[in-house]
Design a protein around this motif. Structure first.
Motif, PDB file in Angstrom:
ATOM      1  N   PHE A  98      27.792  18.419  54.163  1.00 45.46           N
ATOM      2  CA  PHE A  98      29.197  18.838  54.067  1.00 45.46           C
ATOM      3  C   PHE A  98      30.184  17.743  54.457  1.00 45.46           C
ATOM      4  CE2 PHE A  98      26.781  22.736  55.473  1.00 45.46           C
ATOM      5  CZ  PHE A  98      26.738  23.337  54.228  1.00 45.46           C
ATOM      6  N   ALA A 150      22.418  30.872  54.484  1.00 51.43           N
ATOM      7  CA  ALA A 150      23.686  30.731  53.776  1.00 51.43           C
ATOM      8  C   ALA A 150      23.400  30.442  52.315  1.00 51.43           C
ATOM      9  CB  ALA A 150      24.534  29.636  54.401  1.00 51.43           C
ATOM     10  N   VAL A 203      25.194  27.705  49.502  1.00 47.31           N
ATOM     11  CA  VAL A 203      26.041  26.634  50.022  1.00 47.31           C
ATOM     12  C   VAL A 203      25.636  25.262  49.507  1.00 47.31           C
ATOM     13  CG1 VAL A 203      26.681  27.915  52.098  1.00 47.31           C
ATOM     14  CG2 VAL A 203      24.755  26.314  52.181  1.00 47.31           C
ATOM     15  N   GLY A 207      33.568  31.568  56.699  1.00 49.67           N
ATOM     16  CA  GLY A 207      33.263  30.411  55.879  1.00 49.67           C
ATOM     17  C   GLY A 207      33.792  30.603  54.484  1.00 49.67           C
ATOM     18  N   GLU A 221      32.832  29.174  50.122  1.00 51.61           N
ATOM     19  CA  GLU A 221      32.210  28.102  49.362  1.00 51.61           C
ATOM     20  C   GLU A 221      33.208  27.107  48.799  1.00 51.61           C
ATOM     21  OE1 GLU A 221      29.436  29.672  46.527  1.00 51.61           O
ATOM     22  OE2 GLU A 221      28.157  30.555  48.085  1.00 51.61           O
ATOM     23  N   LEU A 229      33.453  25.338  53.692  1.00 56.40           N
ATOM     24  CA  LEU A 229      32.260  24.564  54.022  1.00 56.40           C
ATOM     25  C   LEU A 229      32.494  23.678  55.243  1.00 56.40           C
ATOM     26  CD1 LEU A 229      31.123  23.520  50.425  1.00 56.40           C
ATOM     27  CD2 LEU A 229      30.217  25.376  51.836  1.00 56.40           C
TER      28      LEU A 229
END
Length: 508
Positions: free
Chosen positions: A96, A192, A195, A459, A461, A466
């Protein structure tokens, strides 16, 4: 967000010790009088205000030459942990990095600053695709974090039965017939799904709204910030076989040889196990001259064409009464700590002598106490020699740097040294730095920690969601979460007003 208004902290431990994040009251500026007393009547007229970003580590997390498998030897259950407490070749949040930088850019854009400086390790392993993504994220425009086979994640985070390894966090869950990874089974990390696809998806970066300046770091020059990009490593990086394990041999010897950039040991590492991946020529290594030239081609960011032609990554710029000197503390012969070459040291001596009518601010990647790297055939200038020069130069008031991934503020006899945490490790922060004239014979350097704009909880996407997940993962990395908190520093290292005597005889 400005952390004088709100801080983000780790909440109480939940199942298996995993901690969500929570908001806490802000932290006011503490006044530090190590170098000069603070008068109640100080005026505090701003001379300059800038943003300090450091250690972005924009990363191709799918690169074949990444050596994530070294990291397990520092895990809590490793028999070698006492000898290898810190390795740094893998993190659960590695995928990320561009998203965290995007979230930090949006945060910095909320403040009124004159300019920004990124003090090195902007990329992670001197790859061309990392360089392109970093410049695109800070400048604004299209950013593509993916590499190899587009749309198919081939890094260690993937839940592919053929390459699944319980030592890595697998957000997509456990493949049939495999045991749950340690991150989820032992340490409470979440699943998750989706992701990795989101992390690889191109996005449009916002870009900083102010001019920004670049500093060269050891990760911008070397693989994992340690090993020079020798041709044999370049072949691995663009090729179709990803390294996955150490070869036979003494583990401590192999890891020490890697850390010290011993070429014969690194060559032995290439005999380790591999898995097939999709080759990608965009992963090629870039030289220092090419790294500088890429900046020159997109607004310069402090560099000029002469830097690329002479292969020099140091330069100067002015802002008001400030003379800003940008150093290249990277030793190109390997090893992760820093030093200066002799021509640069003589350039610095001349610049300081010519700046007697200015306030001098230094920018570098490495802090003073890490300038211990004398690798290579030529003489290198180390910490003591550099400190002697600076302490004999009264107009040096501030040195801003990164490298250690922690917030730290250090009085250095005649000036203040301000080190700021990274964007990849907890707490993923930047700083605002303001130089003030107190009109009483002193200056104040007011530094304020800034959190990126990723959500504290939850959170999503999109890049900002992210980034929020990345910060939460960084707060829970199993190698560090149960000991003293790393990265954030103490209150005396975060929001502080730093007093020092004004070296200008009449305040000009």
């Amino acid at each position: 967000m400005d952390t004088t208004r709100r801080r983000i902290v780790r909440a109480e431990a939940g199942e298996l010790g995993y901690r969500r994040l929570a908001e806490a009251p802000g932290e006011p500026h503490a006044v530090r009088e190590d170098l000069a007393p603070a008068s109640a009547s100080r005026a505090g007229t701003p001379l300059a205000r800038f943003a300090h970003l450091s250690d972005l580590h924009v990363m191709d997390a799918q690169s074949p030459s990444r050596v994530e498998y070294l990291e397990r030897h520092a895990d809590p259950d490793s028999p070698l942990r006492a000898y290898l407490p810190l390795i740094g070749t893998y993190r659960p949040q590695d995928v990320f990095t561009t998203h965290v930088v995007e979230a930090m850019v949006r945060a910095v854009n909320e403040f009124d600053v004159d300019f920004a400086v990124s003090t090195g390790d902007a990329t992670d392993a001197c790859q061309a695709n990392e360089l392109r993504a970093y410049l695109g994220t800070l400048d604004g425009g299209p950013v593509d974090p993916d590499s190899g086979e587009r749309g198919h994640w081939e890094g260690v985070h993937a839940s592919d039965p053929a390459t699944y390894d319980v030592r890595y966090w697998h957000p997509g869950g456990t493949p049939e017939g495999c045991e749950d990874d340690h991150a989820r089974a032992r340490y409470g990390f979440p699943e998750a799904p989706g992701v990795l696809d989101a992390a690889a998806r191109p996005f449009e970066a916002t870009g900083l709204h102010v001019p920004w300046y670049a500093v060269y770091g050891n990760h911008d020059n070397m693989l994992q910030g340690v090993v020079p990009p020798w041709p044999e490593l370049g072949e691995i990086t663009v090729g179709g076989a990803k390294l996955t394990a150490l070869p036979e041999g003494d583990v401590v010897e192999l890891l020490h040889g890697f850390d010290q950039a011993e070429r014969d040991v690194v060559a032995r590492l290439l005999d380790g196990a591999t898995v097939p991946v999709t080759p990608d020529p965009e992963r090629r290594h870039v030289s220092r001259a090419e790294w500088i030239g890429a900046h020159v081609d997109c607004h310069g960011h402090g560099y000029v064409r002469a830097n690329a032609e002479s292969d020099t990554a140091y330069y100067a710029f002015d802002h008001g009464v400030l003379r800003c000197l940008v150093l290249d503390t990277v030793n190109p012969h390997g090893f992760w700590q820093g030093s200066l070459d002799v021509p640069q040291f003589e350039w610095l001596r001349a610049e300081l002598a010519a700046s007697a009518d200015r306030l001098v601010v230094l920018f570098s990647h490495h802090p003073l106490d890490t300038l211990v790297n004398d690798h290579g055939p030529d003489r290198r200038v180390l910490a003591d020699e550099l400190a002697a020069l600076l302490h004999a130069s009264p107009n040096v008031v501030l040195w801003v740097n990164g490298h250690t991934h922690e917030n730290k503020v250090t009085p250095q006899a005649t000036f203040w040294e301000v080190t700021t945490a990274s964007h990849i490790d907890w707490p993923q922060q930047a700083r605002l730095v303001e130089v003030r004239d107190n009109a009483d014979g002193t200056l104040s350097i007011v530094v304020t920690i800034v959190d990126h704009s990723g959500p504290v909880t939850g959170g999503g996407e999109d890049p900002i969601g992210l980034a929020g997940l990345s910060r939460e993962l960084s707060a829970n990395y199993w190698q560090h979460r149960d000991g003293p908190e790393r990265g954030a520093g103490t209150a005396a290292d975060r929001n502080v007003e730093l007093l020092l005597r004004d070296p200008r005889p009449n305040g000009w």
